[in-house]
Design an enzyme around this catalytic site. Sequence first.
Site, PDB file in Angstrom:
ATOM      1  N   CYS B  14       0.852  -1.182   0.000  1.00  0.00           N
ATOM      2  CA  CYS B  14       0.000   0.000   0.000  1.00  0.00           C
ATOM      3  C   CYS B  14       0.892   1.237   0.000  1.00  0.00           C
ATOM      4  O   CYS B  14       1.930   1.215   0.649  1.00  0.00           O
ATOM      5  CB  CYS B  14      -0.922  -0.001   1.221  1.00  0.00           C
ATOM      6  N   PRO B  15       0.563   2.279  -0.741  1.00  0.00           N
ATOM      7  CA  PRO B  15      -0.736   2.540  -1.385  1.00  0.00           C
ATOM      8  C   PRO B  15      -0.878   2.037  -2.820  1.00  0.00           C
ATOM      9  O   PRO B  15      -1.837   2.418  -3.485  1.00  0.00           O
ATOM     10  CB  PRO B  15      -0.813   4.067  -1.351  1.00  0.00           C
TER      11      PRO B  15
END
Lengths: 398, 73
Positions: B14-15
Amino acid sequence: MTTHIEQDDTVSGVTDAPDPAYLDTASAAPLHPVAREALLAALGDGWADPDRLYTRARRARQLADAARGAVAETLGVRDDEVVFTAGGTAAVHAALLGALAGRRRAGDALVHSAVEHSAVLHTAAAHTAAGGAAREVGVDRLGRLDLDAWAGAVGAPGAAVAALISASHEVGTVQPVAAAAELCAAHGVPLVVDAAQSVGRAPVPPGWSVLTASARKWGGPPGVGLLVVRKGTRWLSPYPGEDLHSPGAEGEPGLPTVVAAAASLRAAAAEAAAEAARLSPLVDRIRATVAATVPDVEVVGDPEQRLPHLVTFSCLYVDGEALLHALDRRGFAVSSGSSCTASTLRPSHVLEAMGVLSHGNVRVSLHRGTTEAQVDRFLAELPGVVAALRAEAGVAGL
Amino acid sequence: MTAAVELDCRGQRCPLPVIALARRLPQVAVGEVVRVLADDPAAANDIPAWCRMRGQEYAGSPAPDAYEVRRVR
């Protein structure tokens, strides 16, 4: 002869930024000047074993008793209810294990909120692995305890001990400790409150049975925790112990750091109301300005029922670690609950429990040395830092 | 549920899975579903959070490490 040590809350050589700003008080506050003075004095005067019978030992005993008395007076408890531990985590472990041991015949379930410090969650996991039970109670989007679920969890048969953090170390939301304590009392369940972010900074409501805190959060030295067990609470030391007249937690810190912790707690508590009145508007300014000047940002935590010095926000599409390093290069020391910055490679369980964005996360926590100019410089530079990282990742305008 | 598009973001931190979703969702028709495969544990949190921030519909997790999002606007 006096030795003057420059009061400086930055690490020299790490940054070239003008007026570097340490904004991670929730991890460790810069040492309070009173702690420094008391530590140096006690190193000279309090090194003897306070349990011996000569003059030098009696001096150490006086210092130890005075330190305990200062802590008790500040917290509004009795001297013999205060135990010093090797740190905040050691205090939490001792608090929960001792309270669970004292309630073994009443039940085996440890009730706790989903936003406790990891020391509580690990204790719950160990307790469960040893055959006990744990009941986790959720929070809402602002991080506030679900009091109805809490009532159910402490009211159901088998509830032994309940644990609630006084205020979130990650998002600043203050928990309804008084209401939670009333529900615990109605069912005879002792409440253990982890008050690490509140002690020395904000009042902790009464009603708890056991309280823990950590000196380095209020500007005391590292390596001192507080464990306070109210009279009438059945707490059994979970440790084998030794021939001490007052059995407590293992690993009591050395007298000089205890003296420094106690002196700085008294000083911090005396300043707390004025500091809260100064810092809380700065946190409001950060909350409002970040939301207005950084696109696609989520400012999290309760905007009103919150700690005076702590604010957290998440920036969409931004890598938390990259953001921390970019801010560090500009002289801002902040913390993050993003998974890439955590030791576990999981996002913060607090942000998860709240259901808010966990990447691009920044926690800013202010202290008595934080100036308005530092906050304004942070607010002036942050939008450009985030925009540059988004441009670099090719996500601008996404 | 039948997904119009499946994005394999396994192995990405992530992201990145959220960014892949944000890039791809506008390319499907309103009402259609994009399925994101992601094994970063943060995705379980951040994909629903993205939907909330963007006003899109989080349609749930049909399997471990799989998340479905319906374009509604």
